[in-house]
Write a protein that holds these residues in place. Structure first.
Motif, PDB file in Angstrom:
ATOM      1  N   LEU A 115     114.089  43.984  29.281  1.00  0.00           N
ATOM      2  CA  LEU A 115     114.349  42.629  29.767  1.00  0.00           C
ATOM      3  C   LEU A 115     113.452  42.297  30.957  1.00  0.00           C
ATOM      4  O   LEU A 115     112.901  41.194  31.046  1.00  0.00           O
ATOM      5  CB  LEU A 115     115.826  42.466  30.124  1.00  0.00           C
ATOM      6  CG  LEU A 115     116.791  42.515  28.942  1.00  0.00           C
ATOM      7  CD1 LEU A 115     118.231  42.625  29.437  1.00  0.00           C
ATOM      8  CD2 LEU A 115     116.617  41.298  28.031  1.00  0.00           C
ATOM      9  N   ASN A 116     113.288  43.244  31.861  1.00  0.00           N
ATOM     10  CA  ASN A 116     112.396  43.026  33.009  1.00  0.00           C
ATOM     11  C   ASN A 116     110.940  42.889  32.575  1.00  0.00           C
ATOM     12  O   ASN A 116     110.218  42.033  33.084  1.00  0.00           O
ATOM     13  CB  ASN A 116     112.537  44.157  34.030  1.00  0.00           C
ATOM     14  CG  ASN A 116     113.581  43.851  35.070  1.00  0.00           C
ATOM     15  OD1 ASN A 116     113.631  42.757  35.623  1.00  0.00           O
ATOM     16  ND2 ASN A 116     114.436  44.826  35.339  1.00  0.00           N
ATOM     17  N   GLU A 117     110.512  43.717  31.637  1.00  0.00           N
ATOM     18  CA  GLU A 117     109.136  43.624  31.139  1.00  0.00           C
ATOM     19  C   GLU A 117     108.884  42.256  30.509  1.00  0.00           C
ATOM     20  O   GLU A 117     107.830  41.658  30.721  1.00  0.00           O
ATOM     21  CB  GLU A 117     108.867  44.732  30.129  1.00  0.00           C
ATOM     22  CG  GLU A 117     108.738  46.101  30.755  1.00  0.00           C
ATOM     23  CD  GLU A 117     108.662  47.215  29.712  1.00  0.00           C
ATOM     24  OE1 GLU A 117     108.363  46.927  28.526  1.00  0.00           O
ATOM     25  OE2 GLU A 117     108.912  48.369  30.084  1.00  0.00           O
ATOM     26  N   ALA A 118     109.849  41.775  29.721  1.00  0.00           N
ATOM     27  CA  ALA A 118     109.699  40.450  29.102  1.00  0.00           C
ATOM     28  C   ALA A 118     109.602  39.380  30.181  1.00  0.00           C
ATOM     29  O   ALA A 118     108.764  38.474  30.092  1.00  0.00           O
ATOM     30  CB  ALA A 118     110.881  40.175  28.171  1.00  0.00           C
ATOM     31  N   ALA A 119     110.424  39.482  31.209  1.00  0.00           N
ATOM     32  CA  ALA A 119     110.391  38.492  32.295  1.00  0.00           C
ATOM     33  C   ALA A 119     109.035  38.494  32.990  1.00  0.00           C
ATOM     34  O   ALA A 119     108.486  37.424  33.292  1.00  0.00           O
ATOM     35  CB  ALA A 119     111.504  38.778  33.301  1.00  0.00           C
ATOM     36  N   PHE A 120     108.469  39.652  33.224  1.00  0.00           N
ATOM     37  CA  PHE A 120     107.168  39.731  33.886  1.00  0.00           C
ATOM     38  C   PHE A 120     106.074  39.121  33.012  1.00  0.00           C
ATOM     39  O   PHE A 120     105.192  38.418  33.507  1.00  0.00           O
ATOM     40  CB  PHE A 120     106.825  41.170  34.264  1.00  0.00           C
ATOM     41  CG  PHE A 120     107.768  41.779  35.262  1.00  0.00           C
ATOM     42  CD1 PHE A 120     108.289  41.039  36.318  1.00  0.00           C
ATOM     43  CD2 PHE A 120     108.151  43.108  35.148  1.00  0.00           C
ATOM     44  CE1 PHE A 120     109.161  41.592  37.239  1.00  0.00           C
ATOM     45  CE2 PHE A 120     109.028  43.674  36.070  1.00  0.00           C
ATOM     46  CZ  PHE A 120     109.529  42.917  37.115  1.00  0.00           C
ATOM     47  N   ARG A 121     106.132  39.388  31.701  1.00  0.00           N
ATOM     48  CA  ARG A 121     105.127  38.810  30.795  1.00  0.00           C
ATOM     49  C   ARG A 121     105.238  37.293  30.764  1.00  0.00           C
ATOM     50  O   ARG A 121     104.227  36.591  30.775  1.00  0.00           O
ATOM     51  CB  ARG A 121     105.283  39.398  29.388  1.00  0.00           C
ATOM     52  CG  ARG A 121     104.747  40.813  29.255  1.00  0.00           C
ATOM     53  CD  ARG A 121     104.614  41.252  27.812  1.00  0.00           C
ATOM     54  NE  ARG A 121     105.790  41.041  27.001  1.00  0.00           N
ATOM     55  CZ  ARG A 121     106.734  41.953  26.764  1.00  0.00           C
ATOM     56  NH1 ARG A 121     106.631  43.148  27.300  1.00  0.00           N
ATOM     57  NH2 ARG A 121     107.764  41.671  26.010  1.00  0.00           N
ATOM     58  N   TRP A 122     106.468  36.777  30.698  1.00  0.00           N
ATOM     59  CA  TRP A 122     106.656  35.320  30.678  1.00  0.00           C
ATOM     60  C   TRP A 122     106.219  34.703  32.007  1.00  0.00           C
ATOM     61  O   TRP A 122     105.647  33.618  32.026  1.00  0.00           O
ATOM     62  CB  TRP A 122     108.105  34.966  30.356  1.00  0.00           C
ATOM     63  CG  TRP A 122     108.408  35.092  28.893  1.00  0.00           C
ATOM     64  CD1 TRP A 122     109.161  36.059  28.287  1.00  0.00           C
ATOM     65  CD2 TRP A 122     107.949  34.238  27.850  1.00  0.00           C
ATOM     66  NE1 TRP A 122     109.198  35.852  26.926  1.00  0.00           N
ATOM     67  CE2 TRP A 122     108.460  34.733  26.639  1.00  0.00           C
ATOM     68  CE3 TRP A 122     107.157  33.099  27.814  1.00  0.00           C
ATOM     69  CZ2 TRP A 122     108.204  34.128  25.408  1.00  0.00           C
ATOM     70  CZ3 TRP A 122     106.901  32.491  26.587  1.00  0.00           C
ATOM     71  CH2 TRP A 122     107.419  33.009  25.415  1.00  0.00           C
ATOM     72  N   ALA A 123     106.490  35.375  33.114  1.00  0.00           N
ATOM     73  CA  ALA A 123     106.100  34.846  34.427  1.00  0.00           C
ATOM     74  C   ALA A 123     104.584  34.712  34.522  1.00  0.00           C
ATOM     75  O   ALA A 123     104.091  33.775  35.158  1.00  0.00           O
ATOM     76  CB  ALA A 123     106.635  35.740  35.539  1.00  0.00           C
ATOM     77  N   GLU A 124     103.850  35.612  33.889  1.00  0.00           N
ATOM     78  CA  GLU A 124     102.392  35.509  33.877  1.00  0.00           C
ATOM     79  C   GLU A 124     101.929  34.225  33.189  1.00  0.00           C
ATOM     80  O   GLU A 124     100.831  33.746  33.441  1.00  0.00           O
ATOM     81  CB  GLU A 124     101.778  36.723  33.177  1.00  0.00           C
ATOM     82  CG  GLU A 124     101.892  38.001  33.979  1.00  0.00           C
ATOM     83  CD  GLU A 124     101.411  39.224  33.217  1.00  0.00           C
ATOM     84  OE1 GLU A 124     101.145  39.134  31.987  1.00  0.00           O
ATOM     85  OE2 GLU A 124     101.306  40.284  33.850  1.00  0.00           O
TER      86      GLU A 124
END
Length: 145
Positions: A115-124
Motif C-alpha cells: 500500500l505504501n509503495e503504491a502511494a509513493f508511485r501515485w505521488a510521483e
C-alpha cells in the motif's frame, strides 16, 4: 478534525501513504474522499481467514480486471494502475485491519508495504493515493508505543 481540514489533508498527494487512523473516523474519511472526487475502495477484512480471501476482497472492492492473479505481485500491479476506476485520486479504506494484523502479522506487513509503495508511485504522478487502516482507539494507541 473537521471535514474541511480532512479534505485538505487528503488533497495533498505528496503526503499520501498508508496510515493507521481511529476507526471512529472511517465514515468521515470515506465522505471526505468522495467529496474530493476520489475513487473510494472499502475493503472489509472482518472474518477474513487467509491471503486468498484477502485478495478476493480487494479484487471485489476494487473491481479488479480479470487478469488479476490473486497474489502479492498482482496486487502491487493493480494498485499501481487502477485505470478502470474513475477518480481524481484514490482512497482505500481497509476496515477491520486490526483483526487481520493479529491473525496474519507477516502478511499484514507485506500488505502495508504494498500500500505504501503504491502511494509513493501515485505521488510521483501527483495523484493522491491514501490507504487508511482504521483501528480501535486502544489498539491505535498501542501502535504508537
Amino acid at each position: 478534525m473537521n471535514a474541511t481540514d480532512l479534505r485538505s489533508v487528503l488533497a495533498d498527494a505528496e503526503h499520501s501513504g498508508a496510515y493507521f487512523v481511529a476507526d471512529t473516523d472511517t465514515e468521515a474519511m470515506a465522505q471526505a474522499g468522495a467529496a474530493l472526487g476520489y475513487a473510494v475502495l472499502r475493503i472489509d477484512l472482518a472474518g477474513c481467514t487467509d491471503k486468498t480471501e484477502l485478495m478476493r476482497r480487494f479484487a471485489t472492492a476494487g473491481q479488479f480486471p480479470g487478469w488479476f492473479g490473486g497474489n502479492w505481485d498482482a496486487l502491487a500491479d493493480v494498485l499501481g494502475d487502477l485505470s478502470w476506476l474513475r477518480g481524481d485520486g484514490y482512497l482505500v479504506l481497509v476496515e477491520h485491519a486490526s483483526d487481520w494484523r493479529a491473525a496474519h502479522g507477516e502478511d499484514f506487513d507485506t500488505l502495508l508495504d504494498l500500500l505504501n509503495e503504491a502511494a509513493f508511485r501515485w505521488a510521483e504522478q501527483d495523484t493522491a493515493f491514501w490507504a487508511l487502516l482504521p483501528f480501535p482507539a486502544e489498539q491505535l494507541a498501542a501502535l504508537d508505543d
